[in-house]
Design a protein around this motif. Structure first.
Motif, mmCIF file in Angstrom:
data_model
loop_
_atom_site.group_PDB
_atom_site.id
_atom_site.type_symbol
_atom_site.label_atom_id
_atom_site.label_comp_id
_atom_site.label_asym_id
_atom_site.label_seq_id
_atom_site.Cartn_x
_atom_site.Cartn_y
_atom_site.Cartn_z
ATOM 1 N N ALA A 70 0.822 -1.206 0.000
ATOM 2 C CA ALA A 70 0.000 0.000 0.000
ATOM 3 C C ALA A 70 0.858 1.260 0.000
ATOM 4 N N LEU A 71 2.016 1.188 0.620
ATOM 5 C CA LEU A 71 2.891 2.363 0.661
ATOM 6 C C LEU A 71 3.489 2.691 -0.696
ATOM 7 N N ASP A 72 3.471 1.719 -1.613
ATOM 8 C CA ASP A 72 4.015 1.992 -2.946
ATOM 9 C C ASP A 72 3.188 3.021 -3.707
ATOM 10 N N LEU A 73 1.949 3.216 -3.305
ATOM 11 C CA LEU A 73 1.116 4.231 -3.949
ATOM 12 C C LEU A 73 1.633 5.636 -3.706
ATOM 13 N N PHE A 74 2.385 5.822 -2.633
ATOM 14 C CA PHE A 74 2.882 7.148 -2.257
ATOM 15 C C PHE A 74 4.358 7.321 -2.611
ATOM 16 N N ARG A 75 4.915 6.401 -3.357
ATOM 17 C CA ARG A 75 6.314 6.488 -3.754
ATOM 18 C C ARG A 75 6.415 6.753 -5.242
ATOM 19 N N PHE A 76 7.442 7.510 -5.626
ATOM 20 C CA PHE A 76 7.688 7.770 -7.034
ATOM 21 C C PHE A 76 8.289 6.530 -7.689
ATOM 22 N N PRO A 77 7.915 6.240 -8.925
ATOM 23 C CA PRO A 77 8.484 5.068 -9.614
ATOM 24 C C PRO A 77 9.946 5.297 -9.952
ATOM 25 N N PRO A 78 10.669 4.239 -10.256
ATOM 26 C CA PRO A 78 12.074 4.413 -10.672
ATOM 27 C C PRO A 78 12.164 5.262 -11.945
ATOM 28 N N ALA A 79 13.287 5.924 -12.097
ATOM 29 C CA ALA A 79 13.456 6.843 -13.226
ATOM 30 C C ALA A 79 13.369 6.124 -14.568
ATOM 31 N N LYS A 80 13.897 4.900 -14.651
ATOM 32 C CA LYS A 80 13.863 4.171 -15.915
ATOM 33 C C LYS A 80 12.429 3.843 -16.327
ATOM 34 N N LYS A 81 11.627 3.423 -15.359
ATOM 35 C CA LYS A 81 10.233 3.101 -15.687
ATOM 36 C C LYS A 81 9.429 4.361 -15.984
ATOM 37 N N ALA A 82 9.749 5.428 -15.281
ATOM 38 C CA ALA A 82 9.018 6.680 -15.515
ATOM 39 C C ALA A 82 9.281 7.221 -16.915
ATOM 40 N N LYS A 83 10.499 7.034 -17.427
ATOM 41 C CA LYS A 83 10.820 7.526 -18.767
ATOM 42 C C LYS A 83 10.009 6.809 -19.843
ATOM 43 N N LYS A 84 9.667 5.549 -19.605
ATOM 44 C CA LYS A 84 8.881 4.812 -20.592
ATOM 45 C C LYS A 84 7.481 5.383 -20.741
ATOM 46 N N TYR A 85 6.927 5.887 -19.632
ATOM 47 C CA TYR A 85 5.557 6.401 -19.654
ATOM 48 C C TYR A 85 5.490 7.918 -19.816
ATOM 49 N N ALA A 86 6.632 8.577 -19.747
ATOM 50 C CA ALA A 86 6.636 10.045 -19.825
ATOM 51 C C ALA A 86 6.027 10.584 -21.112
ATOM 52 N N PRO A 87 6.286 9.977 -22.292
ATOM 53 C CA PRO A 87 5.691 10.543 -23.514
ATOM 54 C C PRO A 87 4.169 10.476 -23.563
ATOM 55 N N PHE A 88 3.553 9.624 -22.712
ATOM 56 C CA PHE A 88 2.105 9.463 -22.752
ATOM 57 C C PHE A 88 1.374 10.349 -21.739
ATOM 58 N N VAL A 89 2.089 10.941 -20.807
ATOM 59 C CA VAL A 89 1.438 11.646 -19.704
ATOM 60 C C VAL A 89 0.664 12.866 -20.196
ATOM 61 N N LEU A 90 1.352 13.774 -20.859
ATOM 62 C CA LEU A 90 0.699 15.006 -21.304
ATOM 63 C C LEU A 90 -0.384 14.771 -22.352
ATOM 64 N N PRO A 91 -0.126 13.964 -23.405
ATOM 65 C CA PRO A 91 -1.192 13.762 -24.395
ATOM 66 C C PRO A 91 -2.430 13.094 -23.818
#
Length: 318
Positions: A70-91
């Motif tokens: 449950a605490l993982d909901l309040f943690r930022f994901p690793p930078a490598k995984k975040a980069k994979k989803y970064a192009p989809f966030v704004l659109p």
């Protein structure tokens, strides 16, 4: 006779001894086989237990058993995984905000300026609207699943064989685009015809004659809307299948401001009063229908543009 009897007894004794020896050997073989089977069963069980303990993906508790807290909901994901989803966030965020802004503004305008009868009629219209809209949305989902597979086939290839495959990919995309738009036109005709069944079903939602009359007056506008709704969803699915998220995101980011602007103009006109004030529920839905035709033209034009560009790229590679 004695010699014959002794010989017969000796042979019988030998037969019994050999038979007993055979039975004992069979029992030994069976016991050895059962021991080996039990050993293999124990080894298999231990192997399964170790594999199930090491791999929680086969656990009946779910895929995330032991991997998520449950605490993982309040943690930022690793930078490598975040980069994979970064192009989809704004659109994706802009798309969702652009879609809901029109509906929220419509409800606000109707509830704050058009009266209780219009509110009730709009609720009935929305209920009927969402009975028809998911049928068109299925075309978008189908386009996303099919076009993505075709679009990603050998895009970065440069060999002669792969160049031929790129040409076939362009041809397959062309056929798919044409088929989806044809399906959108056919589905639009079917849904448009279904809209004319609303007068026969409106009494299931309300018994108020004024509300029913206002709902019936919305049938032509809904017919105009749904004639192109399936074409729009087909175009949107084609763009999503080709991962043209930036264009979709920019379009809906623009609609986020443009659609509420025109909706609020209807509200100001309704609250201004005057003898020539003809603002009704249909005025709000006309704005929404204009928005529908605008985004349909944009998405269909963009899908045709991408298809043309794909064909030119295939010709250049040849």
């Amino acid at each position: 006779v004695v010699v014959a009897a002794a010989a017969a007894g000796n042979n019988n004794l030998n037969f019994r001894q050999t038979w007993k020896a055979r039975l004992m050997s069979k029992k030994k073989k069976k016991s050895l086989f059962s021991e080996k089977t039990q050993q293999q069963t124990v080894e298999t069980t231990s192997t399964n237990e170790s594999s199930s303990s090491s791999s929680s993906s086969f656990s009946t508790r779910g895929l995330l058993a032991g991997k998520f807290k449950a605490l993982d909901l309040f943690r930022f994901p690793p930078a490598k995984k975040a980069k994979k989803y970064a192009p989809f966030v704004l659109p994706v965020t802009a798309t969702q905000l652009g879609k809901i802004s029109g509906w929220i503004t419509m409800s606000h305008v109707v509830s704050s300026s058009l009266g209780t009868v219009a509110m009730a009629a709009n609720q009935v219209v929305l209920s009927l609207f969402w009975c028809f809209a998911p049928i068109s949305d299925s075309l978008s989902l189908t386009a996303q699943s099919i076009i993505t597979t075709i679009f990603e086939t050998n895009r970065s290839s440069s060999t002669a064989n792969n160049k031929a495959q790129a040409a076939r990919r362009a041809e397959a995309l062309n056929k798919s685009v044409r088929n989806f738009f044809q399906a959108g036109i056919l589905l639009g005709v079917i849904l448009g015809a279904g809209i004319f069944l609303i007068p026969f079903a409106s009494h299931w939602f309300t018994k108020d004659p004024a509300v029913i009359a206002l709902v019936h007056s919305m049938v032509p506008i809904l017919f105009i809307y749904f004639c192109v709704n399936s074409i729009f969803t087909a175009g949107e699915g084609l763009l999503l299948g080709q991962k043209d998220l930036s264009f979709i995101g920019r379009s809906y980011a623009t609609f986020f401001f443009v659609v509420p602007y025109f909706m609020l103009r209807v509200k100001r006109a309704a609250l201004s009063g005057g003898a020539n004030n003809n603002i009704q529920l249909s005025s709000v839905w006309l704005v929404f229908t204009a928005y529908q035709y605008t985004r349909t033209a944009l998405f269909v034009g963009r899908a045709l543009f991408l298809q043309r560009r794909t064909e030119l790229e295939a010709k250049q590679e040849q």
